[in-house]
Design an enzyme around this catalytic site. Structure first.
Site, PDB file in Angstrom:
ATOM      1  N   GLU A  37       2.795  -5.251   7.828  1.00 33.98           N
ATOM      2  CA  GLU A  37       2.656  -3.943   7.194  1.00 33.98           C
ATOM      3  C   GLU A  37       1.789  -2.995   8.007  1.00 33.98           C
ATOM      4  O   GLU A  37       2.091  -1.806   8.110  1.00 33.98           O
ATOM      5  CB  GLU A  37       2.082  -4.092   5.782  1.00 33.98           C
ATOM      6  N   TYR A 120      -0.369   2.254  -0.148  1.00 35.94           N
ATOM      7  CA  TYR A 120       0.922   1.697   0.228  1.00 35.94           C
ATOM      8  C   TYR A 120       0.827   0.206   0.559  1.00 35.94           C
ATOM      9  O   TYR A 120       1.557  -0.632   0.014  1.00 35.94           O
ATOM     10  CB  TYR A 120       1.561   2.447   1.409  1.00 35.94           C
ATOM     11  N   ASP A 138       6.149   4.955   0.406  1.00 29.07           N
ATOM     12  CA  ASP A 138       6.051   5.255   1.830  1.00 29.07           C
ATOM     13  C   ASP A 138       7.030   6.396   2.144  1.00 29.07           C
ATOM     14  O   ASP A 138       7.598   6.999   1.247  1.00 29.07           O
ATOM     15  CB  ASP A 138       6.372   4.013   2.657  1.00 29.07           C
TER      16      ASP A 138
END
Length: 358
Positions: A37, A120, A138
DNA sequence: AAGACGGGGGA
DNA sequence: TCCCCAGTCTT
């Protein structure tokens, strides 16, 4: 079924047949998901893929990352950009060792408290790994929702973020949070793309308000206007008996923590004659004896998101080591590659080596 | 609420 | 060129 969950179900069905095979999708290790991520923040999958494989190969778990030197972590990030991601990753790994006994925390609040993890990423980790019902928001989600509901509130405002986050929570099937979140992002990345999406094959065509009103191309709305400034860099690749000098960039500027050649920055464009007359140049080379100078790369334009760097590299052979170089790091040529350097300098070095072997 | 922070790829 | 990419932090 309830209309509310219908969109989520369509997205999940689409996802099952259209998703890409990606290495981090094979894992349910929160550490691996975390690394992926962070790498993928503001970064395309194709660009981040090799970095992910190398990084997780060298740092397979929290402990190995936490015990590494920051310089090595940055080296593995070299060329990827947004280097605060690497520094924060390293700091967060240490936090996990100290505050959570080396075990990746499971509580949303704890995860969100880690350096470099925002709304996020926290939502992504808890939903992907433990299927907790936190919606991800996102760039893909902004786009999909803006079009689906014809939302024209700018996405880069506090109001916009709040509205889209709320909407993302309503659309999400809370029982399938992980898969839903993956699905809506993948849908944005592959089907509901920024430019010229193929709406005719879209499974949400009938429900898409932007499609109905012909405003797909106009959404999402951004009010953001980033302005860039020009800077003029003059790098001195100093040569003396098989060694050169580097320095580590400091805080509050680009490339924090990366290494570079001694740098003279000027307010205006400047040729070598002008550069020689600057105080910085005189100071740097006082006591260096005669200088043998060549400019290996003409001016290079390097574009960043908020700056345009006009850069010239000068290769300078010196006869004696001047006093001023004591505040720099003396490095044998062959060791330069051990240091994390900006892309710009990496390109210069590659070109230099290429010329040597020609 | 705005800016800063990298680098690359597609149209 | 311009826009955008599995955003976050600082001011």
């Amino acid at each position: 079924m309830e209309n509310e969950l219908e969109v989520s179900h369509i997205l999940q069905t689409w996802y099952k047949t259209n998703k890409r095979m990606l290495p981090w999708r094979e894992s349910s290790d929160p550490y691996i998901i975390w690394i992926s991520e962070i790498i993928l923040q503001q970064t395309r999958v194709v660009q981040g893929m090799d970095y992910f494989l190398r990084f997780t190969g060298r740092f397979p778990d929290v402990a190995s990352l936490a015990s590494a030197e920051e310089d090595e972590v940055l080296k593995y990030w070299q060329g990827l950009g947004y280097y605060s991601r690497a520094r924060n990753l390293h700091a967060a790994a240490k936090e996990i060792m100290e505050k959570f006994g080396g075990v990746f925390p499971e509580k949303h609040k704890d995860i969100l408290s880690l350096k470099g993890i925002g709304d996020y990423t926290a939502a992504a980790i808890v939903s992907f790994v433990w299927n907790k019902p936190y919606p991800v928001v996102d760039g893909n989600v902004f786009r999909v929702l803006a079009r689906l509901f014809a939302m024209d509130v700018p996405i880069d405002t506090t109001q916009g973020k709040k509205q889209f986050t709320e909407l993302a929570g309503i659309v999400m099937d809370p029982k399938q949070a992980g898969q839903h979140n993956q699905a809506i992002m993948e849908f944005g990345a592959l089907q509901c793309v920024p430019q010229n999406p193929d709406c005719e094959v879209c499974p949400l065509k009938e429900r898409c308000m932007a499609y109905a009103s012909g405003t797909v191309q106009d959404l999402p709305v951004k009010q953001n206007k980033t302005k860039t400034r020009a800077r003029y860099f003059h790098y001195l690749y100093i040569i003396y008996r098989g060694q050169t000098w580097l320095s580590r960039r400091g805080k509050k500027d680009i490339w924090e923590g990366l290494y570079e050649f001694p740098l003279i920055e000027t307010e205006k464009p400047m040729d070598f004659a002008g550069l020689q007359e600057t105080e910085a140049f005189r100071k740097l080379f006082t006591g260096a004896g005669r200088l043998n100078i060549s400019s290996d790369m003409a001016e290079v334009k390097h574009v960043l998101s908020h700056q345009v760097l006009y850069t010239t590299f000068y290769r300078v052979e010196i006869e004696k080591i001047p006093e001023a170089l004591n505040s720099y790091l003396a490095v044998p040529y062959e060791d330069i590659e051990r240091y994390a350097v900006p892309r710009l300098i990496h390109i210069y070095l590659e070109k230099l080596n290429g010329n040597l072997s020609e």
